[in-house]
Design an enzyme around this catalytic site. Structure first.
Site, PDB file in Angstrom:
ATOM      1  N   ASN A  44     -12.169   5.484   3.750  1.00 47.07           N
ATOM      2  CA  ASN A  44     -11.859   4.710   4.960  1.00 47.07           C
ATOM      3  C   ASN A  44     -10.507   5.111   5.564  1.00 47.07           C
ATOM      4  OD1 ASN A  44     -10.016   3.624   3.198  1.00 47.07           O
ATOM      5  ND2 ASN A  44     -10.876   1.557   3.183  1.00 47.07           N
ATOM      6  N   ASP A  51       0.998   3.291  -6.436  1.00 51.55           N
ATOM      7  CA  ASP A  51       0.408   1.949  -6.482  1.00 51.55           C
ATOM      8  C   ASP A  51       0.032   1.568  -7.911  1.00 51.55           C
ATOM      9  OD1 ASP A  51      -1.609   3.857  -6.542  1.00 51.55           O
ATOM     10  OD2 ASP A  51      -2.380   3.340  -4.573  1.00 51.55           O
ATOM     11  N   HIS A  92      -7.614   5.290   3.887  1.00 53.46           N
ATOM     12  CA  HIS A  92      -6.414   4.682   3.278  1.00 53.46           C
ATOM     13  C   HIS A  92      -5.563   5.725   2.562  1.00 53.46           C
ATOM     14  CE1 HIS A  92      -8.663   3.516  -0.716  1.00 53.46           C
ATOM     15  NE2 HIS A  92      -7.982   4.629  -0.908  1.00 53.46           N
ATOM     16  N   GLU A 110      -4.773  -0.129   3.496  1.00 58.53           N
ATOM     17  CA  GLU A 110      -6.147  -0.163   3.991  1.00 58.53           C
ATOM     18  C   GLU A 110      -6.157  -0.255   5.518  1.00 58.53           C
ATOM     19  OE1 GLU A 110      -8.379   0.428   1.917  1.00 58.53           O
ATOM     20  OE2 GLU A 110      -8.372  -0.860   0.150  1.00 58.53           O
TER      21      GLU A 110
HETATM   22  C1  F6R Z   1      -4.313   6.427  -5.749  1.00 57.27           C
HETATM   23  C2  F6R Z   1      -4.306   6.066  -4.350  1.00 57.27           C
HETATM   24  C3  F6R Z   1      -5.534   6.144  -3.505  1.00 57.27           C
HETATM   25  C4  F6R Z   1      -6.383   7.385  -3.769  1.00 57.27           C
HETATM   26  C5  F6R Z   1      -7.613   7.385  -2.874  1.00 57.27           C
HETATM   27  C6  F6R Z   1      -8.514   8.569  -3.162  1.00 57.27           C
HETATM   28  O1  F6R Z   1      -3.004   6.268  -6.308  1.00 57.27           O
HETATM   29  O2  F6R Z   1      -3.298   5.666  -3.881  1.00 57.27           O
HETATM   30  O3  F6R Z   1      -5.142   6.119  -2.146  1.00 57.27           O
HETATM   31  O4  F6R Z   1      -5.611   8.528  -3.532  1.00 57.27           O
HETATM   32  O5  F6R Z   1      -8.336   6.210  -3.065  1.00 57.27           O
HETATM   33  O6  F6R Z   1      -9.039   8.439  -4.446  1.00 57.27           O
HETATM   34  P1  F6R Z   1      -9.866   9.626  -5.115  1.00 57.27           P
HETATM   35  O7  F6R Z   1      -8.925  10.761  -5.285  1.00 57.27           O
HETATM   36  O8  F6R Z   1     -10.324   9.058  -6.441  1.00 57.27           O
HETATM   37  O9  F6R Z   1     -10.996   9.950  -4.192  1.00 57.27           O
END
Ligand code: F6R
Length: 239
Positions: free
Chosen positions: A135, A67, A137, A142
């Site tokens: 959550n 992303d 995702h 989401e």
């Molecule tokens: C990042 C991504 C997100 C993260 C998720 C967890 O490229 O796609 O889905 O993997 O938000 O983030 P952290 O590892 O910072 O807790």
């Protein structure tokens, strides 16, 4: 699903890193999907260490990132392009022409998503690394009424904005991003997900034991044939 529970994030980094190195040593031209965020950083540090020790080369690897934020210059310190270069790509021998990102500033975001999905379909991701949001995702898919399909432009939820805005000081955190969709992620041959800390315990429960529902996007991984979940004890506490 293969569940791996460790005491520390460093132990997870070694186990995940070794799985990726094994893949690259068996198939140097592997196509790897990378994630940003805090979860994969220790793994990236371990990959850099192994590269410096001559245990692995990335020179024939192709990469896709999950992303990218919209409306943020690519050179901004908080772009995922910058994140990946600072945390991994600048320190290894990956070729810049083999590095792929969604362009969050594309004028036509729909065309940009089609371009990215076509390229992924052509190259085929061997190993996709994922984190998980509190959550549930994955990427920026989401919780919603329906599972997403290909890459698309997403409005970030308040939960994600709250979790990630700690990184933004000068510019406000963007509220939109381009992300690989659920179907794009599920096409990867192997998926490795990393989760650490108590704040991920509910999401991990939903992913592993919950109903398969778009309210917990990660729960779709239950039907993927080759998934490895690497957790510390705090993230695994509710299993
Ligand atoms: C990042 C991504 C997100 C993260 C998720 C967890 O490229 O796609 O889905 O993997 O938000 O983030 P952290 O590892 O910072 O807790």
């Amino acid at each position: 699903m293969n569940l791996h529970i460790f005491d520390t994030a460093e132990q997870i980094a070694v186990a995940v890193g070794n799985m990726m190195i094994e893949q690259l040593n068996e198939k140097p031209e592997s196509v790897m999907g990378f994630a940003t965020g805090a979860s994969p950083v220790p793994t990236y540090k371990y990959l850099i260490k192994c590269f410096n020790e001559g245990k692995v080369s990335f020179k024939d690897m192709t990469t896709f990132n999950l992303d990218e934020y919209c409306d943020l210059p690519v050179e901004d310190k908080n772009s995922y392009f910058t994140f990946m270069h600072e945390n991994l790509f600048n320190h290894i021998d990956v070729k810049e022409e083999n590095v792929n990102f969604l362009n969050g500033n594309a004028e036509d975001s729909e065309a940009e998503c089609v371009r990215y999905d076509n390229l992924i379909d052509e190259k085929k991701i061997d190993v996709q690394l994922l984190g998980i949001g509190q959550n549930g995702h994955i990427g920026f898919n989401e919780p919603a009424d329906k599972f997403t399909k290909g890459s698309f432009k997403v409005q970030l939820t308040q939960s994600t904005i709250d979790a990630n805005s700690i990184y933004f000081d000068e510019n406000p955190m963007p509220h939109y991003a381009l992300t690989m969709g659920t179907v794009s992620i599920m096409k990867s041959k192997k998926i490795i997900l990393i989760a650490t800390g108590a704040s991920k315990a509910d999401a991990i429960y939903g992913l592993v034991n919950g109903e398969i529902t778009p309210n917990c996007p990660a729960s779709i991984l239950q039907v993927h044939p080759d998934v490895h979940i690497f957790m510390d004890k705090a993230a695994a506490a509710k299993l």
